[in-house]
Design a protein around this motif. Structure first.
Motif, PDB file in Angstrom:
ATOM      1  N   GLU A 149       0.901  -1.552   0.152  1.00  0.00           N
ATOM      2  CA  GLU A 149      -0.106  -0.036   0.386  1.00  0.00           C
ATOM      3  C   GLU A 149       0.758   1.554   0.128  1.00  0.00           C
ATOM      4  N   VAL A 150       1.860   1.047   0.397  1.00  0.00           N
ATOM      5  CA  VAL A 150       3.133   2.282   0.661  1.00  0.00           C
ATOM      6  C   VAL A 150       3.326   2.961  -1.194  1.00  0.00           C
ATOM      7  N   ARG A 151       3.594   1.066  -1.241  1.00  0.00           N
ATOM      8  CA  ARG A 151       4.569   1.555  -2.776  1.00  0.00           C
ATOM      9  C   ARG A 151       3.013   1.979  -3.893  1.00  0.00           C
ATOM     10  N   THR A 152       2.000   1.715  -3.851  1.00  0.00           N
ATOM     11  CA  THR A 152       0.682   2.234  -4.478  1.00  0.00           C
ATOM     12  C   THR A 152       0.256   3.854  -4.222  1.00  0.00           C
ATOM     13  N   MET A 153       0.441   4.027  -2.570  1.00  0.00           N
ATOM     14  CA  MET A 153       0.429   5.609  -2.226  1.00  0.00           C
ATOM     15  C   MET A 153       1.735   6.310  -3.272  1.00  0.00           C
ATOM     16  N   ARG A 154       2.839   6.317  -3.010  1.00  0.00           N
ATOM     17  CA  ARG A 154       4.250   6.669  -2.949  1.00  0.00           C
ATOM     18  C   ARG A 154       4.135   6.870  -5.318  1.00  0.00           C
ATOM     19  N   ASN A 155       3.641   5.394  -5.348  1.00  0.00           N
ATOM     20  CA  ASN A 155       3.742   5.487  -7.104  1.00  0.00           C
ATOM     21  C   ASN A 155       2.579   6.455  -7.205  1.00  0.00           C
ATOM     22  N   TYR A 156       2.187   7.015  -7.238  1.00  0.00           N
ATOM     23  CA  TYR A 156       0.500   7.680  -7.767  1.00  0.00           C
ATOM     24  C   TYR A 156       0.590   9.208  -6.985  1.00  0.00           C
ATOM     25  N   LEU A 157       0.133   9.245  -5.921  1.00  0.00           N
ATOM     26  CA  LEU A 157       0.315  10.334  -5.309  1.00  0.00           C
ATOM     27  C   LEU A 157       1.745  11.456  -4.433  1.00  0.00           C
ATOM     28  N   LEU A 158       3.138  10.636  -4.223  1.00  0.00           N
ATOM     29  CA  LEU A 158       4.058  10.748  -4.252  1.00  0.00           C
ATOM     30  C   LEU A 158       5.115  11.333  -5.222  1.00  0.00           C
ATOM     31  N   PHE A 159       4.951  13.290  -5.789  1.00  0.00           N
ATOM     32  CA  PHE A 159       5.807  13.921  -7.065  1.00  0.00           C
ATOM     33  C   PHE A 159       6.036  14.774  -6.771  1.00  0.00           C
TER      34      PHE A 159
END
Length: 376
Positions: free
Chosen positions: A163-173
Motif C-alpha cells: 500500500e505504501v508503494r501504491t501511495m508513493r507511485n501515484y501520489l508522491l511527486f
C-alpha cells in the motif's frame, strides 16, 4: 514572502530574521481522507493510515541516518514533515528529507517496527476522550470526503508495504509537494535543491457525496468513564475551488465571535465547518447571522490577530506546519490573513448570502453514567 518553483514543487519563503533559526515544513497532498483513488478507470486502495505509518518510518530513517529530528503531522488532505534548523544547515537538511521521501528502497523490517510503534501510540492516545472526540466529530465536519474514524483504526492495523508503494507511485511527486521556509533564507541556495523529475499519473480521489439538502443535525452520545463534549457548525455547500482563502477568513471571524478562541476551522474545496470546544452544546446556527455586526466583527479581528501574531512568535514549528497543511486545503495563508484584516460586517454577511449555505450542526458527547447529558 517569495514563491517560486523548484522542479515543479512550489516553494514559499517567509523571509524574516529569527536569530539564526530557520523553520521548515515539507508537505505532500496525501492525508487520511486519501483512502481510495482511481487510476485509468481502475480503483486502487491507499488506506486512511498509510501516510501516517510511512512518514513515521521516514522520521525514524532521518534520525538514524542523519541525526535529524523532525515532527510529522497528518491531516485530512496533507502530511507534513517539519523541523527547526539553522541558516547554515537548512538547505542541506531539506535535501536529506527530500532524498528519503523519494528513496525507492524501503527497509521492510524497520517499516514493520514503526507500524507497531504507531499502533501502540494510537492505542495510548485513544484512551484520551479529547483525542477520540475530536477525531469522531470530523466524521461530521469532513462528511463530503467520506471520512470515518473507524477507517483510521481498521486501516492502521492492516497497513502493508505494498500500500505504501501504491501511495508513493501515484501520489508522491513534485507537483504534489509544497515547501515552506520561515526565517532568513537564500533563494538561490534553495533553487539548487535536487528534486526528482517525475511525470505524474492522472489520479481521481474517490468520495461518496450525498445531497446535503436532505441532511439534518446529528448527535453522537455515548456513555463513558469520563465526560467530554464538542460540537460542529457545518456550512454545507457544493464542492468549489473559488474563494477558499476568503471563506476560511469569514468562518474564522464567525468562530471568534461565537466562541472567543475555543474553536478550529476546517475548510477545503469539499467541506466548511467550525468545530468548537469547552462550550455548551446547543443550537448555534441561528446565531451565525445575528452575531455579525460592526462592533462584534472589529472586536473579533483585534482578538484573533493579536492571538495569531503571538502564535507565530511562540510556535514557529506549528506555523510552518499550518502553512503547508493549508496549501493542500486550497488556502493561501497570506490571502487569509489579509482578508481577516480587511473584512467588514457587510462583506461577511454578503459572502454567507452568496454562498447560500445550508447550516447544520453536529454534537459529540461522552458522559459518565451518573452525569446529566443533553443538548440545550
Amino acid at each position: 514572502m517569495q514563491a517560486f518553483e523548484v522542479a515543479d514543487s512550489i516553494v514559499c519563503m517567509n523571509n524574516t530574521p529569527l536569530q539564526g533559526d530557520v523553520y521548515i515544513s515539507i508537505t505532500t497532498g496525501i492525508g487520511f481522507t486519501s483512502r481510495k483513488i482511481r487510476v485509468d478507470k481502475v480503483e486502487k486502495f491507499i488506506g486512511a493510515s498509510t501516510a501516517n505509518v510511512y512518514f513515521n518510518y521516514v522520521k525514524t530513517v532521518l534520525k538514524k541516518k542523519y541525526k535529524l529530528e523532525v515532527g510529522i503531522s497528518v491531516s485530512a488532505n496533507a502530511t507534513s514533515v517539519y523541523w527547526k534548523s539553522s541558516e547554515e544547515q537548512y538547505v542541506t537538511e531539506m535535501q536529506y528529507v527530500l532524498n528519503e521521501l523519494f528513496n525507492n528502497f524501503i527497509d521492510e523490517g524497520l517499516f514493520m517496527k514503526e507500524k507497531k510503534s504507531t499502533i501502540e501510540r494510537f492505542q495510548t492516545h485513544y484512551k484520551n476522550l479529547e483525542f477520540r472526540g475530536r477525531l469522531k466529530i470530523m466524521e461530521f465536519s469532513h462528511k463530503n470526503k467520506d471520512y470515518q474514524f473507524e477507517y483510521l483504526t481498521k486501516d492502521l492495523l492492516n497497513v502493508t508495504v505494498e500500500e505504501v508503494r501504491t501511495m508513493r507511485n501515484y501520489l508522491l511527486f513534485p507537483q504534489n509537494l509544497f515547501l515552506f521556509i520561515h526565517g532568513s533564507t537564500n533563494k538561490d541556495a534553495v533553487k539548487q535543491l535536487a528534486i526528482p523529475n517525475i511525470t505524474p499519473t492522472h489520479v481521481q480521489y474517490l468520495f461518496r457525496l450525498e445531497d446535503y439538502h436532505f441532511l439534518q443535525d446529528e448527535a453522537f452520545i455515548k456513555k463513558s468513564k469520563d465526560d467530554y463534549q464538542c460540537g460542529c457548525i457545518k456550512f454545507e455547500r457544493g464542492p468549489t475551488f473559488e474563494h477558499i482563502s476568503k471563506e476560511y477568513a469569514v468562518l474564522t471571524l464567525i468562530g471568534e465571535m461565537l466562541f472567543n478562541g475555543y474553536f478550529s476551522i476546517e475548510v477545503d474545496h469539499m467541506d466548511a465547518s467550525i468545530i468548537y470546544f469547552e462550550t455548551p452544546l446547543r443550537k448555534y446556527k441561528h446565531d451565525v447571522i445575528r452575531i455579525i455586526d460592526r462592533d462584534n466583527v472589529e472586536k473579533a479581528k483585534i482578538r484573533f490577530l493579536k492571538r495569531f501574531d503571538q502564535f507565530i512568535g511562540q510556535q514557529p514549528h506549528a506555523f510552518v506546519e499550518m502553512a503547508g497543511r493549508h496549501h493542500f486545503d486550497k488556502i493561501n495563508i497570506y490571502e487569509w490573513y489579509d482578508s481577516i484584516k480587511t473584512l467588514n460586517a457587510k462583506e461577511i454577511k454578503d459572502f454567507v448570502q452568496v454562498r447560500d449555505y445550508k447550516i447544520r450542526e453536529g454534537y459529540i458527547h461522552y458522559y459518565k453514567e451518573e452525569s446529566k447529558y443533553g443538548i440545550i
